[in-house]
Scaffold this active site. Structure first.
Site, PDB file in Angstrom:
ATOM      1  N   CYS A 104       0.825  -1.217   0.000  1.00  0.00           N
ATOM      2  CA  CYS A 104       0.000   0.000   0.000  1.00  0.00           C
ATOM      3  C   CYS A 104       0.859   1.267   0.000  1.00  0.00           C
ATOM      4  O   CYS A 104       1.873   1.346   0.691  1.00  0.00           O
ATOM      5  CB  CYS A 104      -0.928  -0.013   1.220  1.00  0.00           C
ATOM      6  SG  CYS A 104      -2.042   1.402   1.265  1.00  0.00           S
ATOM      7  N   CYS A 159       0.542   4.596   6.997  1.00  0.00           N
ATOM      8  CA  CYS A 159      -0.110   4.456   8.306  1.00  0.00           C
ATOM      9  C   CYS A 159       0.842   3.692   9.244  1.00  0.00           C
ATOM     10  O   CYS A 159       1.193   2.532   8.957  1.00  0.00           O
ATOM     11  CB  CYS A 159      -1.424   3.699   8.160  1.00  0.00           C
ATOM     12  SG  CYS A 159      -2.455   4.383   6.848  1.00  0.00           S
ATOM     13  N   CYS A 216       0.366  -0.083  10.305  1.00  0.00           N
ATOM     14  CA  CYS A 216      -0.135  -1.091   9.363  1.00  0.00           C
ATOM     15  C   CYS A 216       0.930  -1.994   8.762  1.00  0.00           C
ATOM     16  O   CYS A 216       1.947  -1.530   8.228  1.00  0.00           O
ATOM     17  CB  CYS A 216      -0.910  -0.398   8.242  1.00  0.00           C
ATOM     18  SG  CYS A 216      -1.732  -1.597   7.170  1.00  0.00           S
ATOM     19  N   CYS A 255     -16.601  -8.519   5.350  1.00  0.00           N
ATOM     20  CA  CYS A 255     -15.905  -7.262   5.072  1.00  0.00           C
ATOM     21  C   CYS A 255     -14.645  -7.520   4.252  1.00  0.00           C
ATOM     22  O   CYS A 255     -13.734  -8.208   4.711  1.00  0.00           O
ATOM     23  CB  CYS A 255     -15.565  -6.586   6.395  1.00  0.00           C
ATOM     24  SG  CYS A 255     -14.681  -5.044   6.160  1.00  0.00           S
ATOM     25  N   CYS A 289     -19.538  -5.513   3.242  1.00  0.00           N
ATOM     26  CA  CYS A 289     -18.761  -4.359   3.679  1.00  0.00           C
ATOM     27  C   CYS A 289     -17.465  -4.344   2.875  1.00  0.00           C
ATOM     28  O   CYS A 289     -16.915  -5.398   2.575  1.00  0.00           O
ATOM     29  CB  CYS A 289     -18.459  -4.472   5.175  1.00  0.00           C
ATOM     30  SG  CYS A 289     -17.399  -3.142   5.801  1.00  0.00           S
ATOM     31  N   CYS A 306     -19.131   2.305   8.675  1.00  0.00           N
ATOM     32  CA  CYS A 306     -18.411   1.634   9.751  1.00  0.00           C
ATOM     33  C   CYS A 306     -17.170   2.492   9.983  1.00  0.00           C
ATOM     34  O   CYS A 306     -16.272   2.524   9.136  1.00  0.00           O
ATOM     35  CB  CYS A 306     -18.041   0.218   9.298  1.00  0.00           C
ATOM     36  SG  CYS A 306     -16.967  -0.636  10.489  1.00  0.00           S
ATOM     37  N   ARG A 361     -18.110  -2.296  18.104  1.00  0.00           N
ATOM     38  CA  ARG A 361     -17.347  -3.528  17.913  1.00  0.00           C
ATOM     39  C   ARG A 361     -16.038  -3.556  18.704  1.00  0.00           C
ATOM     40  O   ARG A 361     -15.232  -2.633  18.611  1.00  0.00           O
ATOM     41  CB  ARG A 361     -17.047  -3.751  16.426  1.00  0.00           C
ATOM     42  CG  ARG A 361     -16.342  -5.088  16.175  1.00  0.00           C
ATOM     43  CD  ARG A 361     -16.157  -5.391  14.689  1.00  0.00           C
ATOM     44  NE  ARG A 361     -17.403  -5.222  13.975  1.00  0.00           N
ATOM     45  CZ  ARG A 361     -17.540  -4.455  12.905  1.00  0.00           C
ATOM     46  NH1 ARG A 361     -16.505  -3.827  12.411  1.00  0.00           N
ATOM     47  NH2 ARG A 361     -18.705  -4.340  12.309  1.00  0.00           N
TER      48      ARG A 361
HETATM   49  N1  SAM Z   1      -6.745   0.664   3.188  1.00  0.00           N
HETATM   50  C1  SAM Z   1      -7.977   0.826   3.819  1.00  0.00           C
HETATM   51  C2  SAM Z   1      -8.006   1.939   4.840  1.00  0.00           C
HETATM   52  O1  SAM Z   1      -6.968   2.332   5.345  1.00  0.00           O
HETATM   53  O2  SAM Z   1      -9.098   2.409   5.142  1.00  0.00           O
HETATM   54  C3  SAM Z   1      -8.523  -0.425   4.428  1.00  0.00           C
HETATM   55  C4  SAM Z   1      -7.707  -1.355   5.254  1.00  0.00           C
HETATM   56  S1  SAM Z   1      -7.119  -0.788   6.820  1.00  0.00           S
HETATM   57  C5  SAM Z   1      -6.173  -2.195   7.242  1.00  0.00           C
HETATM   58  C6  SAM Z   1      -8.538  -0.684   7.870  1.00  0.00           C
HETATM   59  C7  SAM Z   1      -8.326  -0.310   9.291  1.00  0.00           C
HETATM   60  O3  SAM Z   1      -7.751  -1.380  10.014  1.00  0.00           O
HETATM   61  C8  SAM Z   1      -7.431   0.859   9.623  1.00  0.00           C
HETATM   62  O4  SAM Z   1      -8.054   2.095   9.446  1.00  0.00           O
HETATM   63  C9  SAM Z   1      -7.124   0.620  11.087  1.00  0.00           C
HETATM   64  O5  SAM Z   1      -8.094   1.232  11.907  1.00  0.00           O
HETATM   65  C10 SAM Z   1      -7.223  -0.895  11.220  1.00  0.00           C
HETATM   66  N2  SAM Z   1      -5.894  -1.476  11.432  1.00  0.00           N
HETATM   67  C11 SAM Z   1      -4.937  -1.652  10.514  1.00  0.00           C
HETATM   68  N3  SAM Z   1      -3.831  -2.197  11.057  1.00  0.00           N
HETATM   69  C12 SAM Z   1      -4.086  -2.357  12.369  1.00  0.00           C
HETATM   70  C13 SAM Z   1      -3.336  -2.857  13.461  1.00  0.00           C
HETATM   71  N4  SAM Z   1      -2.084  -3.270  13.313  1.00  0.00           N
HETATM   72  N5  SAM Z   1      -3.916  -2.898  14.678  1.00  0.00           N
HETATM   73  C14 SAM Z   1      -5.192  -2.460  14.845  1.00  0.00           C
HETATM   74  N6  SAM Z   1      -5.948  -1.969  13.841  1.00  0.00           N
HETATM   75  C15 SAM Z   1      -5.403  -1.912  12.620  1.00  0.00           C
HETATM   76  C1  DTB Z   2     -11.369  -2.245  11.533  1.00  0.00           C
HETATM   77  O1  DTB Z   2     -11.707  -1.274  12.244  1.00  0.00           O
HETATM   78  N1  DTB Z   2     -10.518  -3.196  11.908  1.00  0.00           N
HETATM   79  C2  DTB Z   2     -10.335  -4.151  10.840  1.00  0.00           C
HETATM   80  C3  DTB Z   2     -11.297  -3.663   9.740  1.00  0.00           C
HETATM   81  N2  DTB Z   2     -11.831  -2.471  10.302  1.00  0.00           N
HETATM   82  C4  DTB Z   2     -10.847  -3.510   8.368  1.00  0.00           C
HETATM   83  C5  DTB Z   2      -8.930  -4.382  10.462  1.00  0.00           C
HETATM   84  C6  DTB Z   2      -8.059  -4.849  11.612  1.00  0.00           C
HETATM   85  C7  DTB Z   2      -6.692  -5.136  11.109  1.00  0.00           C
HETATM   86  C8  DTB Z   2      -5.794  -5.689  12.172  1.00  0.00           C
HETATM   87  C9  DTB Z   2      -4.418  -5.924  11.700  1.00  0.00           C
HETATM   88  C10 DTB Z   2      -4.293  -6.883  10.566  1.00  0.00           C
HETATM   89  O2  DTB Z   2      -4.830  -8.016  10.618  1.00  0.00           O
HETATM   90  O3  DTB Z   2      -3.574  -6.554   9.608  1.00  0.00           O
HETATM   91 FE1  SF4 Z   3      -2.844   1.147   3.409  1.00  0.00          FE
HETATM   92 FE2  SF4 Z   3      -2.777  -0.057   5.751  1.00  0.00          FE
HETATM   93 FE3  SF4 Z   3      -3.067   2.570   5.645  1.00  0.00          FE
HETATM   94 FE4  SF4 Z   3      -5.108   0.969   4.835  1.00  0.00          FE
HETATM   95  S1  SF4 Z   3      -4.302   1.148   6.891  1.00  0.00           S
HETATM   96  S2  SF4 Z   3      -4.319   2.795   3.805  1.00  0.00           S
HETATM   97  S3  SF4 Z   3      -3.904  -0.728   3.969  1.00  0.00           S
HETATM   98  S4  SF4 Z   3      -1.256   1.424   4.960  1.00  0.00           S
END
Ligand code: SAM
Ligand code: DTB
Ligand code: SF4
Length: 343
Positions: free
Chosen positions: A56, A60, A63, A100, A131, A191, A263
């Site tokens: 990506c 973030c 992530c 989702c 979703c 959401c 949630r």
């Molecule tokens: N790329 C899209 C976005 O950023 O909206 C969708 C995927 S992203 C993984 C969705 C959400 O997952 C993020 O906004 C964050 O709140 C949550 N998330 C991602 N990595 C995480 C982590 N390591 N621990 C907890 N929540 C996480």
């Molecule tokens: C949200 O609030 N949490 C989810 C979903 N929306 C997309 C993602 C959690 C990701 C946790 C870390 C991972 O598995 O990469």
């Molecule tokens: Fe990309 Fe992860 Fe950020 Fe979603 S949360 S925009 S997958 S870097």
């Protein structure tokens, strides 16, 4: 009288007062609001699938999927439709009622839109709520996804407006709000939630809930994630947030968003059964089921069944989930400063 009408005039001070109340007062209020709006002992179940993993463009700091950090994750192409449908069937058989689909994209490209729309339609045809979370959307893309049968778009605000740029530098809070507005205009349920444990202070958790409370209507689902620390990311060494702090955040969300699913989202793998029970007792009424989130582990069916059985909790019925998923008519209740609150 416990709060039943969603309010959009919460001040940061109102929310701070709830957040910092003695835990028994706070959870007592949260459960009164829950009892006024929801049947007891019901939990909504969503299941995630990473349909496009890694690589990506966003940075973030939490992530695993950002191309900016070396997390050891292998980037993959968009999953074929048949594999998505197979995973959705499995999720349904495992008890999920919402599926989702998550894509590690900064924004949805028009060339991918027909493929995502086809996935939405196919998953919907399996009898699941749909979703998607795929980064920023344009107005017409949101409309197209709605037409394909999209029920929910997940797009988190993650933290307070002030702390946001500490966590991500490649987009702004306003970018997030714009996509949310396009989804609302298109008639898609929202959401929207955030993450605890990214080095933010309590004021940022309060700030996040305040920003969410201004969305009118409120998001129908509010995921509260505990950071899953990922090695190689800037937040990989963050100290864990306490379970009591998680319970506080969930209880405040229960009060502030009386009609929304709250949630207990990512982070359950690192929690004890007692910790998860405390969070559900604080007012959360939704979880992610299945043994994977997007790139990390989740407790899975056997452990979840044991937890819910021990608590005497059961799956919210299809009718119950469908009713709550209907966007509420915007309600504005203006309360004078100093006027006693109804919660
Ligand atoms: N790329 C899209 C976005 O950023 O909206 C969708 C995927 S992203 C993984 C969705 C959400 O997952 C993020 O906004 C964050 O709140 C949550 N998330 C991602 N990595 C995480 C982590 N390591 N621990 C907890 N929540 C996480
Ligand atoms: C949200 O609030 N949490 C989810 C979903 N929306 C997309 C993602 C959690 C990701 C946790 C870390 C991972 O598995 O990469
Ligand atoms: Fe990309 Fe992860 Fe950020 Fe979603 S949360 S925009 S997958 S870097």
């Amino acid at each position: 009288m416990p709060q039943t009408d969603p309010r959009h005039d919460w001040t940061r001070e109102d929310i701070a007062a709830l957040y910092e109340a003695p835990l028994d007062t706070l959870i007592g209020q949260a459960l009164a609001v829950k009892a006024a709006n929801w049947a007891d002992g019901k939990v909504q179940k969503s299941q995630l699938l990473s349909i496009k993993t890694g690589g990506c463009a966003e940075d973030c700091g939490y992530c695993a999927q950002s191309a900016h950090f070396d997390t050891g994750l292998k980037a993959e192409k968009l999953m074929p439709l048949d594999d998505v449908v197979a995973a959705a069937r499995e999720a349904k058989a495992g008890g999920a009622d919402r599926f989702c689909m998550g894509a590690a994209w900064r924004s949805l490209k028009d060339r991918d839109l027909p493929k995502i729309a086809a996935m939405v339609s196919a998953v919907k045809a399996e009898g699941l709520e749909t979703c998607v979370t795929a980064g920023m959307l344009e107005q017409d893309q949101a409309k197209a996804l709605k037409e394909a049968g999209l029920d929910y778009y997940n797009h988190n605000l993650d933290t307070s407006r002030e702390y946001y740029s500490t966590v991500v530098s490649t987009r702004t809070y306003e970018d997030r709000l714009e996509t949310l507005a396009y989804c609302r205009e298109a008639g898609i349920n929202l959401c929207v939630g955030g993450i605890l444990g990214m080095g933010e202070g309590r004021e940022d958790r309060i700030g996040l809930i305040h920003e969410l409370s201004k969305l009118d209507p409120h998001p129908e689902s509010v995921p509260v994630n505990m950071l899953v620390p990922i090695e190689g990311t800037p937040l990989g060494d963050s100290p864990p947030v306490s379970i009591v702090e998680m319970a506080r955040a969930l209880a405040v969300c229960r009060i502030v968003f009386p009609k929304s699913w709250i949630r207990l989202a990512a982070g359950r793998e690192a929690m004890t059964e007692e910790g998860q029970a405390l969070c559900l007792l604080a007012g959360a009424n939704s979880i992610f089921v299945g043994d994977r989130l997007l790139t990390t582990d989740n407790p899975g069916e056997t452990r979840d069944e044991a937890l819910l059985k021990a608590m005497g909790f059961e799956h919210a019925s299809k009718e119950e989930t469908a009713t709550a998923a209907t966007p509420a008519t915007p309600v504005r209740r203006h309360t004078l400063i100093g006027e006693p609150q109804s919660v």
